[in-house]
Design an enzyme around this catalytic site. Structure first.
Site, PDB file in Angstrom:
ATOM      1  N   THR A 200     -35.081   4.687  11.144  1.00  0.00           N
ATOM      2  CA  THR A 200     -35.241   5.766  12.100  1.00  0.00           C
ATOM      3  C   THR A 200     -36.641   5.698  12.699  1.00  0.00           C
ATOM      4  O   THR A 200     -37.593   5.293  12.034  1.00  0.00           O
ATOM      5  CB  THR A 200     -35.057   7.095  11.335  1.00  0.00           C
ATOM      6  OG1 THR A 200     -33.700   7.191  10.928  1.00  0.00           O
ATOM      7  CG2 THR A 200     -35.419   8.301  12.190  1.00  0.00           C
ATOM      8  N   GLY A 254     -31.349  12.096   5.596  1.00  0.00           N
ATOM      9  CA  GLY A 254     -31.392  13.275   6.430  1.00  0.00           C
ATOM     10  C   GLY A 254     -30.906  14.554   5.790  1.00  0.00           C
ATOM     11  O   GLY A 254     -31.435  15.642   6.049  1.00  0.00           O
TER      12      GLY A 254
HETATM   13  N1  GLY Z   1     -33.003  10.296   8.868  1.00  0.00           N
HETATM   14  C1  GLY Z   1     -31.930   9.839   9.606  1.00  0.00           C
HETATM   15  C2  GLY Z   1     -30.639  10.294   9.110  1.00  0.00           C
HETATM   16  O1  GLY Z   1     -30.504  10.659   7.949  1.00  0.00           O
HETATM   17  O2  GLY Z   1     -29.723  10.270   9.868  1.00  0.00           O
END
Ligand code: GLY
Length: 331
Positions: A200, A254
């Protein structure tokens, strides 16, 4: 008060042989964003430009080259926030947009905050943002990984693995020299066994007017369930900016950032007297201790002071503030 810009290319486990590429991509993106600031551009413009550079770099899990869902699609998320007006724009699950952060910027300029899937793509068309073929976002490397089934050691296991947590690292020290590959069972956003893929991406900037902006962009977790939404497009979890505090961009598993609203917590802690670095470190410590989560974040306070921390073996990043000739980069 001074200009400042910091970017990240994902927290995780970057093989030693990929450190240079991971750092170079972040450094290049930092330069792109910095040029915007130096030319008098806004923090929001600088964040968008830096993130677009990372989205266009197929080495990162964002834009072109993102990881694929279990059924083989690139479903992209992005979001950004203007700390002056507290305007937010975000998109999730888009499959036909080359630069999701540009679409998020268009959403920010609209009455909406978050648009999803086909509705977001319809909005793109109405905003004059050209749609691409879904396959144009898929690199041969990602298609090959998907065909292999994201098996053992690849980006597949999204379970927490507390034993993988490393101590919160908040210095400019490199990760342990013993780290040279992914650990089985690690969250997908964090593992890059192929050695050709980072994570990311995100950026935070402070401009000449003292305005703060922050944003993030991702393909999410490899082999994710179609429609799964992570932290990246969710304000307060994946990103946050407030001129009275500072700005934050997150990277990691996330779901844990969402549970803790970690980007907002980190920014809010600046109001309690934490330094930029202390705020970053405390947030990542909380991530591990409270949620067993993995990841990192980058942060600027409203004066442009830098903080960053991770509890993963590495986090590609680069930053530049007034007085520096070139960006500092590291993992
Ligand atoms: N940090 C990116 C996700 O978990 O989608």
């Amino acid at each position: 008060m001074g200009l400042a810009l910091i970017v990240h290319g994902g927290a995780g486990d970057i093989p030693l042989e990929r450190y240079a590429a991971a750092r170079a991509g972040c450094q290049a993106a930092a330069v792109v964003g910095w040029r915007v600031l130096v030319a008098g551009g806004s923090a929001l413009d600088a964040v968008q430009a830096a993130i677009m550079a990372l989205e266009d770099n197929p080495s990162y899990n964002a834009g072109t080259g993102a990881v694929l869902t279990e059924d083989g699609h690139a479903q992209l998320d992005a979001g950004l926030m203007d700390g002056a007006a507290l305007d937010v724009g975000a998109v999730t699950g888009v499959e036909r947009v080359k630069n999701p952060i540009a679409l998020a910027r268009a959403v920010l300029a609209s009455p909406h905050v978050l648009l999803a899937g086909p509705g977001a793509e319809l909005f793109a068309q109405r905003a004059g943002i050209a749609l691409c073929a879904p396959e144009a976002l898929v690199t041969p490397a990602q298609r090959a990984r998907w065909r292999r089934g994201y098996q053992a050691g690849d980006d597949v296991n999204v379970e927490s693995a507390p034993e993988r947590l490393v101590a919160v690292t908040d210095t400019h020290e490199p990760p342990p020299a013993s780290r040279n590959g992914a650990l089985p069972g690690a969250p997908a956003d964090l593992v890059h066994l192929d050695g050709d893929q980072h994570g990311t991406v995100g950026a935070v900037a402070v401009d000449a007017h003292g305005h703060v902006a922050a944003g993030a962009s991702t393909g999410g977790i490899a082999a994710k369930h179609p429609g799964r939404v992570g932290d990246t497009p969710l304000v307060g979890a994946g990103f946050y900016a407030d001129d009275e505090l500072g700005g934050v961009s997150s990277t990691g598993h996330g779901e844990d950032f969402i549970r803790l609203l970690l980007a907002h917590r980190a920014a809010a802690s600046l109001a309690t007297g934490h330094s930029a670095q202390a705020a970053a470190s405390a947030a990542i410590r909380l991530l591990g201790e409270r949620a067993g989560g993995h990841g990192g974040l980058i942060l600027l306070d409203r004066a442009g002071r830098v903080g960053y921390a991770r509890n993963t073996p590495a986090m590609a990043h680069a930053f530049i503030v007034e007085g520096m000739g070139t960006p500092f980069d590291g993992v």
